[in-house]
Design a protein around this motif. Structure first.
Motif, mmCIF file in Angstrom:
data_model
loop_
_atom_site.group_PDB
_atom_site.id
_atom_site.type_symbol
_atom_site.label_atom_id
_atom_site.label_comp_id
_atom_site.label_asym_id
_atom_site.label_seq_id
_atom_site.Cartn_x
_atom_site.Cartn_y
_atom_site.Cartn_z
ATOM 1 N N THR A 1 1.055 -1.536 -0.004
ATOM 2 C CA THR A 1 -0.142 0.053 0.552
ATOM 3 C C THR A 1 0.522 1.279 -0.171
ATOM 4 N N MET A 2 0.237 2.547 0.006
ATOM 5 C CA MET A 2 0.719 3.805 -0.315
ATOM 6 C C MET A 2 0.510 4.399 1.015
ATOM 7 N N ASP A 3 0.298 4.025 1.715
ATOM 8 C CA ASP A 3 -0.478 4.823 3.351
ATOM 9 C C ASP A 3 0.639 3.633 4.019
ATOM 10 N N VAL A 4 1.662 3.897 4.128
ATOM 11 C CA VAL A 4 2.253 2.881 4.866
ATOM 12 C C VAL A 4 2.171 2.857 6.217
ATOM 13 N N ALA A 5 2.055 4.143 6.760
ATOM 14 C CA ALA A 5 1.423 4.288 8.303
ATOM 15 C C ALA A 5 0.237 3.921 8.932
ATOM 16 N N LYS A 6 -1.059 3.760 8.179
ATOM 17 C CA LYS A 6 -1.749 2.943 8.135
ATOM 18 C C LYS A 6 -1.790 1.614 8.133
ATOM 19 N N ALA A 7 -0.817 1.187 7.211
ATOM 20 C CA ALA A 7 -0.962 -0.486 7.509
ATOM 21 C C ALA A 7 0.213 -0.359 8.980
ATOM 22 N N VAL A 8 1.112 -0.447 9.298
ATOM 23 C CA VAL A 8 1.986 -0.700 10.669
ATOM 24 C C VAL A 8 1.274 -0.150 11.477
ATOM 25 N N SER A 9 0.080 0.709 11.689
ATOM 26 C CA SER A 9 -0.378 1.205 12.733
ATOM 27 C C SER A 9 -1.780 -0.143 13.069
ATOM 28 N N GLU A 10 -2.112 -0.729 11.734
ATOM 29 C CA GLU A 10 -3.401 -1.632 11.752
ATOM 30 C C GLU A 10 -2.727 -3.397 12.609
ATOM 31 N N VAL A 11 -1.981 -3.269 12.047
ATOM 32 C CA VAL A 11 -0.627 -5.121 12.258
ATOM 33 C C VAL A 11 -0.659 -4.290 14.106
ATOM 34 N N LYS A 12 0.243 -3.433 14.250
ATOM 35 C CA LYS A 12 0.115 -3.133 15.339
ATOM 36 C C LYS A 12 -0.788 -3.060 16.435
ATOM 37 N N ALA A 13 -2.255 -2.961 16.011
ATOM 38 C CA ALA A 13 -3.516 -2.947 16.996
ATOM 39 C C ALA A 13 -3.855 -4.238 17.173
ATOM 40 N N GLY A 14 -3.573 -5.365 15.862
ATOM 41 C CA GLY A 14 -4.356 -6.236 16.100
ATOM 42 C C GLY A 14 -4.705 -7.203 15.375
#
Length: 229
Positions: free
Chosen positions: A146-159
């Protein structure tokens, strides 16, 4: 044949043979039959009425568990320099590109999830033999390309976790830790099962959710009634 320890015998005795438990009952019971000294992982295995050999019956997706997995997911963000800052700010454990591609080429895979950008997927292709067997190859369908890397990282970290039916038609997924309350385990399990039901292939015939089993590390499996979820 391995000898059953006293704790194993006690744990097995608490699980009634041939009984199908509700999700809540199974979530309560899995905590009772977990005897490890460490905080054991709790997993769920769902057998689906699909033929994974057929492309139109391959079940794969992602789900954001409401209470997370309880595990600190190690995330590698393979990104261009202009995306490094946002990946780090979002919580990625490793951020970079060429140096990590070289490490992976040499066999390094000490991460749980790899997130990257569409423009970099071409460089990951040759590393498929390393990443593929470990389930680490990024995929647009799971939101890891994805181009929205920050969102993808945050979602994985959140579960957020991704799942895929295996060649025997079973989806295995973590739903938390033994230290979670039974209610949280039940909530996470319900979210996963509901997501699987939404992904039912139109070509799948007959019963879709055939069986569900819940267990923790080293605990006996608990059969969950597939008809009440």
């Amino acid at each position: 044949m391995a000898r059953l320890t006293k704790k194993k015998k006690e744990a097995r005795a608490k699980v009634e043979k041939n009984k199908l438990y509700s999700l809540q009952e199974a979530s309560n019971l899995v905590k009772e039959v977990t005897y490890t000294k460490f905080d054991a992982s709790v997993d769920i295995a769902v057998r689906l009425g699909v033929d994974p050999r057929k492309a139109n019956q391959m079940v794969r997706g992602v789900v954001s568990l409401p209470h997370g997995t309880g595990k600190d997911m190690k995330v590698l963000a393979l990104v261009t320099p202009d995306k490094e800052a946002e990946a780090k700010e979002a919580g990625a454990d490793f951020v970079g590109l060429d140096e990590y591609l070289d490490k992976i080429k040499n066999g390094w895979t000490d991460v749980d999830v790899i997130i990257t950008m569409p423009s970099i997927m071409g460089k990951l292709g040759p590393l498929g033999r390393v990443l593929g067997p470990r389930g680490l190859m990024p995929n647009p369908k799971t939101g890891t390309v994805t181009m929205d890397v920050a969102k993808a990282v945050s979602e994985v970290k959140a579960g957020k976790i991704d799942f895929k039916v295996d060649k025997t038609g079973i989806v295995h997924a973590p739903i938390g830790k033994a230290s979670f309350s039974a209610d949280k385990l039940a909530d996470n399990a319900q979210e996963l099962i509901s997501t699987l039901i939404k992904l039912k292939p139109s070509t799948a015939k007959g019963s879709y959710v055939k069986s569900i089993f819940m267990s923790s590390t080293m605990s006996p499996s608990i059969a969950v009634d597939p008809k009440i979820n």
